[in-house]
Design a protein around this motif. Sequence first.
Motif, PDB file in Angstrom:
ATOM      1  N   LEU A   1     125.654  56.946 -12.065  1.00  0.00           N
ATOM      2  CA  LEU A   1     124.482  56.204 -11.614  1.00  0.00           C
ATOM      3  C   LEU A   1     123.481  56.006 -12.751  1.00  0.00           C
ATOM      4  CD1 LEU A   1     122.647  54.930  -9.499  1.00  0.00           C
ATOM      5  CD2 LEU A   1     121.980  57.245  -8.785  1.00  0.00           C
ATOM      6  N   ILE A   2     123.252  57.055 -13.525  1.00  0.00           N
ATOM      7  CA  ILE A   2     122.342  56.951 -14.671  1.00  0.00           C
ATOM      8  C   ILE A   2     122.853  55.923 -15.669  1.00  0.00           C
ATOM      9  CG2 ILE A   2     121.425  58.180 -16.679  1.00  0.00           C
ATOM     10  CD1 ILE A   2     121.355  60.704 -14.899  1.00  0.00           C
ATOM     11  N   GLU A   3     124.144  55.969 -15.972  1.00  0.00           N
ATOM     12  CA  GLU A   3     124.729  55.031 -16.927  1.00  0.00           C
ATOM     13  C   GLU A   3     124.613  53.592 -16.436  1.00  0.00           C
ATOM     14  OE1 GLU A   3     128.700  56.375 -17.564  1.00  0.00           O
ATOM     15  OE2 GLU A   3     128.068  58.240 -18.555  1.00  0.00           O
ATOM     16  N   GLU A   4     124.910  53.370 -15.153  1.00  0.00           N
ATOM     17  CA  GLU A   4     124.814  52.013 -14.597  1.00  0.00           C
ATOM     18  C   GLU A   4     123.367  51.535 -14.586  1.00  0.00           C
ATOM     19  OE1 GLU A   4     127.027  49.730 -13.677  1.00  0.00           O
ATOM     20  OE2 GLU A   4     128.693  51.013 -14.281  1.00  0.00           O
ATOM     21  N   SER A   5     122.430  52.444 -14.328  1.00  0.00           N
ATOM     22  CA  SER A   5     121.011  52.076 -14.322  1.00  0.00           C
ATOM     23  C   SER A   5     120.544  51.704 -15.715  1.00  0.00           C
ATOM     24  CB  SER A   5     120.170  53.239 -13.773  1.00  0.00           C
ATOM     25  OG  SER A   5     120.524  53.544 -12.440  1.00  0.00           O
ATOM     26  N   GLN A   6     120.950  52.489 -16.703  1.00  0.00           N
ATOM     27  CA  GLN A   6     120.571  52.167 -18.080  1.00  0.00           C
ATOM     28  C   GLN A   6     121.189  50.842 -18.522  1.00  0.00           C
ATOM     29  OE1 GLN A   6     121.532  56.007 -20.108  1.00  0.00           O
ATOM     30  NE2 GLN A   6     119.349  56.042 -20.584  1.00  0.00           N
ATOM     31  N   LYS A   7     122.424  50.607 -18.141  1.00  0.00           N
ATOM     32  CA  LYS A   7     123.103  49.352 -18.484  1.00  0.00           C
ATOM     33  C   LYS A   7     122.375  48.151 -17.850  1.00  0.00           C
ATOM     34  CE  LYS A   7     127.497  49.678 -17.963  1.00  0.00           C
ATOM     35  NZ  LYS A   7     128.844  49.666 -17.332  1.00  0.00           N
ATOM     36  N   PHE A   8     121.971  48.329 -16.599  1.00  0.00           N
ATOM     37  CA  PHE A   8     121.271  47.269 -15.879  1.00  0.00           C
ATOM     38  C   PHE A   8     119.932  46.953 -16.562  1.00  0.00           C
ATOM     39  CE2 PHE A   8     118.600  45.438 -12.622  1.00  0.00           C
ATOM     40  CZ  PHE A   8     119.459  44.644 -11.890  1.00  0.00           C
ATOM     41  N   LEU A   9     119.176  48.000 -16.889  1.00  0.00           N
ATOM     42  CA  LEU A   9     117.874  47.795 -17.519  1.00  0.00           C
ATOM     43  C   LEU A   9     118.000  47.301 -18.961  1.00  0.00           C
ATOM     44  CD1 LEU A   9     115.769  50.788 -16.159  1.00  0.00           C
ATOM     45  CD2 LEU A   9     115.689  48.406 -15.458  1.00  0.00           C
ATOM     46  N   PHE A  10     119.088  47.659 -19.629  1.00  0.00           N
ATOM     47  CA  PHE A  10     119.277  47.222 -21.005  1.00  0.00           C
ATOM     48  C   PHE A  10     119.382  45.695 -21.085  1.00  0.00           C
ATOM     49  CE2 PHE A  10     121.795  46.397 -24.862  1.00  0.00           C
ATOM     50  CZ  PHE A  10     120.996  47.031 -25.795  1.00  0.00           C
ATOM     51  N   LYS A  11     119.995  45.080 -20.075  1.00  0.00           N
ATOM     52  CA  LYS A  11     120.094  43.612 -20.055  1.00  0.00           C
ATOM     53  C   LYS A  11     118.701  42.990 -20.024  1.00  0.00           C
ATOM     54  CE  LYS A  11     124.498  43.577 -17.545  1.00  0.00           C
ATOM     55  NZ  LYS A  11     125.143  43.226 -16.254  1.00  0.00           N
TER      56      LYS A  11
ATOM     57  N   ALA B   1     111.432  48.202 -19.587  1.00  0.00           N
ATOM     58  CA  ALA B   1     112.826  48.472 -19.245  1.00  0.00           C
ATOM     59  C   ALA B   1     113.532  49.228 -20.361  1.00  0.00           C
ATOM     60  CB  ALA B   1     113.556  47.159 -18.950  1.00  0.00           C
ATOM     61  N   ALA B   2     113.180  48.911 -21.606  1.00  0.00           N
ATOM     62  CA  ALA B   2     113.831  49.541 -22.758  1.00  0.00           C
ATOM     63  C   ALA B   2     113.551  51.038 -22.838  1.00  0.00           C
ATOM     64  CB  ALA B   2     113.372  48.866 -24.042  1.00  0.00           C
ATOM     65  N   LYS B   3     112.398  51.465 -22.328  1.00  0.00           N
ATOM     66  CA  LYS B   3     112.037  52.885 -22.440  1.00  0.00           C
ATOM     67  C   LYS B   3     113.076  53.782 -21.762  1.00  0.00           C
ATOM     68  CE  LYS B   3     107.084  52.000 -22.772  1.00  0.00           C
ATOM     69  NZ  LYS B   3     105.753  52.152 -22.121  1.00  0.00           N
ATOM     70  N   PHE B   4     113.580  53.357 -20.608  1.00  0.00           N
ATOM     71  CA  PHE B   4     114.619  54.143 -19.947  1.00  0.00           C
ATOM     72  C   PHE B   4     116.015  53.728 -20.406  1.00  0.00           C
ATOM     73  CE2 PHE B   4     117.667  54.801 -16.463  1.00  0.00           C
ATOM     74  CZ  PHE B   4     117.654  56.190 -16.454  1.00  0.00           C
ATOM     75  N   ALA B   5     116.198  52.450 -20.684  1.00  0.00           N
ATOM     76  CA  ALA B   5     117.528  51.945 -21.029  1.00  0.00           C
ATOM     77  C   ALA B   5     118.116  52.637 -22.253  1.00  0.00           C
ATOM     78  CB  ALA B   5     117.475  50.435 -21.253  1.00  0.00           C
TER      79      ALA B   5
ATOM     80  N   HIS C   1     121.722  44.794   1.657  1.00  0.00           N
ATOM     81  CA  HIS C   1     120.957  43.565   1.436  1.00  0.00           C
ATOM     82  C   HIS C   1     120.701  43.302  -0.044  1.00  0.00           C
ATOM     83  CE1 HIS C   1     120.299  43.386   5.777  1.00  0.00           C
ATOM     84  NE2 HIS C   1     119.989  44.669   5.724  1.00  0.00           N
ATOM     85  N   GLY C   2     121.725  43.540  -0.856  1.00  0.00           N
ATOM     86  CA  GLY C   2     121.617  43.305  -2.290  1.00  0.00           C
ATOM     87  C   GLY C   2     121.977  41.880  -2.659  1.00  0.00           C
ATOM     88  N   SER C   3     122.318  41.695  -3.925  1.00  0.00           N
ATOM     89  CA  SER C   3     122.685  40.378  -4.444  1.00  0.00           C
ATOM     90  C   SER C   3     123.833  40.573  -5.425  1.00  0.00           C
ATOM     91  CB  SER C   3     121.492  39.740  -5.156  1.00  0.00           C
ATOM     92  OG  SER C   3     121.177  40.484  -6.329  1.00  0.00           O
ATOM     93  N   PRO C   4     124.518  39.501  -5.837  1.00  0.00           N
ATOM     94  CA  PRO C   4     125.575  39.659  -6.847  1.00  0.00           C
ATOM     95  C   PRO C   4     125.075  40.367  -8.100  1.00  0.00           C
ATOM     96  CG  PRO C   4     125.701  37.478  -5.865  1.00  0.00           C
ATOM     97  CD  PRO C   4     124.444  38.110  -5.328  1.00  0.00           C
ATOM     98  N   GLU C   5     123.824  40.116  -8.460  1.00  0.00           N
ATOM     99  CA  GLU C   5     123.242  40.723  -9.658  1.00  0.00           C
ATOM    100  C   GLU C   5     123.087  42.240  -9.535  1.00  0.00           C
ATOM    101  OE1 GLU C   5     119.278  40.142 -12.515  1.00  0.00           O
ATOM    102  OE2 GLU C   5     119.454  39.073 -10.611  1.00  0.00           O
ATOM    103  N   THR C   6     122.794  42.709  -8.324  1.00  0.00           N
ATOM    104  CA  THR C   6     122.542  44.143  -8.138  1.00  0.00           C
ATOM    105  C   THR C   6     123.745  44.889  -7.545  1.00  0.00           C
ATOM    106  OG1 THR C   6     121.605  43.840  -5.903  1.00  0.00           O
ATOM    107  CG2 THR C   6     120.083  43.702  -7.788  1.00  0.00           C
ATOM    108  N   LYS C   7     124.840  44.185  -7.297  1.00  0.00           N
ATOM    109  CA  LYS C   7     125.983  44.772  -6.603  1.00  0.00           C
ATOM    110  C   LYS C   7     126.556  45.997  -7.316  1.00  0.00           C
ATOM    111  CE  LYS C   7     130.643  43.656  -4.961  1.00  0.00           C
ATOM    112  NZ  LYS C   7     131.696  42.607  -4.896  1.00  0.00           N
ATOM    113  N   ASP C   8     126.789  45.913  -8.624  1.00  0.00           N
ATOM    114  CA  ASP C   8     127.406  47.031  -9.350  1.00  0.00           C
ATOM    115  C   ASP C   8     126.524  48.272  -9.317  1.00  0.00           C
ATOM    116  OD1 ASP C   8     129.611  45.507  -9.941  1.00  0.00           O
ATOM    117  OD2 ASP C   8     129.002  45.036 -11.994  1.00  0.00           O
ATOM    118  N   LEU C   9     125.223  48.078  -9.469  1.00  0.00           N
ATOM    119  CA  LEU C   9     124.319  49.225  -9.439  1.00  0.00           C
ATOM    120  C   LEU C   9     124.244  49.816  -8.033  1.00  0.00           C
ATOM    121  CD1 LEU C   9     122.451  51.160 -10.781  1.00  0.00           C
ATOM    122  CD2 LEU C   9     120.659  49.423 -10.796  1.00  0.00           C
ATOM    123  N   LEU C  10     124.243  48.974  -7.017  1.00  0.00           N
ATOM    124  CA  LEU C  10     124.251  49.477  -5.637  1.00  0.00           C
ATOM    125  C   LEU C  10     125.522  50.268  -5.346  1.00  0.00           C
ATOM    126  CD1 LEU C  10     122.799  46.532  -3.528  1.00  0.00           C
ATOM    127  CD2 LEU C  10     121.843  48.830  -3.719  1.00  0.00           C
ATOM    128  N   ASN C  11     126.656  49.806  -5.871  1.00  0.00           N
ATOM    129  CA  ASN C  11     127.916  50.535  -5.672  1.00  0.00           C
ATOM    130  C   ASN C  11     127.863  51.923  -6.307  1.00  0.00           C
ATOM    131  OD1 ASN C  11     129.096  48.457  -4.237  1.00  0.00           O
ATOM    132  ND2 ASN C  11     130.148  47.578  -6.001  1.00  0.00           N
TER     133      ASN C  11
END
Length: 200
Positions: free
Chosen positions: A8-18, A30-34, A62-72
């Motif tokens: 979860l941490i890795e996926e969150s950092q990956k999401f924020l890094f974008k 976003a970069a501070k945590f990413a 109630h997510g979106s395609p953009e948030t699907k991987d992080l929700l999973n």
Amino acid sequence: MKNVIQNLIEESQKFLFKRAKIDDKIGLEAAKFAVCDIPKLSGKFEKSNSPLIRWIKEAAKHGSPETKDLLNALEPALPYLPWKYNYEPREDMPDLGSQMGWGEILGPEAPYHDDHLCFGFTLLGKNTFYPSHLHPATELYVILSGHAIWTLDGHTQIRGPGEFILHPSEHVHSMQTEQEPMLALYTWSGKDVKTLSKYV
């Protein structure tokens, strides 16, 4: 459970890094945590008995395609996050603590201890008003699932999955859900991430 949280941490950092690739105030936050180094685990992730658990299955729908991987990545961790609600009780809203709360993964009192940066997830049930509040920390939200009526400094918008919201230090903000629960990732940064939010 440790592997679930690490993923979860890795996926969150990956999401924020974008988002951090965009050179603006939200990108810088976003970069501070990413790109931060996660400390060694010093606490535990145990099955929560928070009343918020009843919202988990619906909140992740109630997510979106953009948030699907992080929700999973988030869904299997949700029952084990250290959910809490630590505002002073309100006579006008006595049940608020059963309708909203946050599970902090990184922070001064979190299983991953850090005195300078916080990271976790906020959950609001259906038809829940998170009253106007403020805090010294700079706060970044990204909505992962659901919609909410979001007010910052008197300006109101409906915000949904994939949207980033920045709350500068000591700026008044509130949220209101309607027919969907809302699930959001948040970070806190700045000189003071230890002082709790207060209602205004």
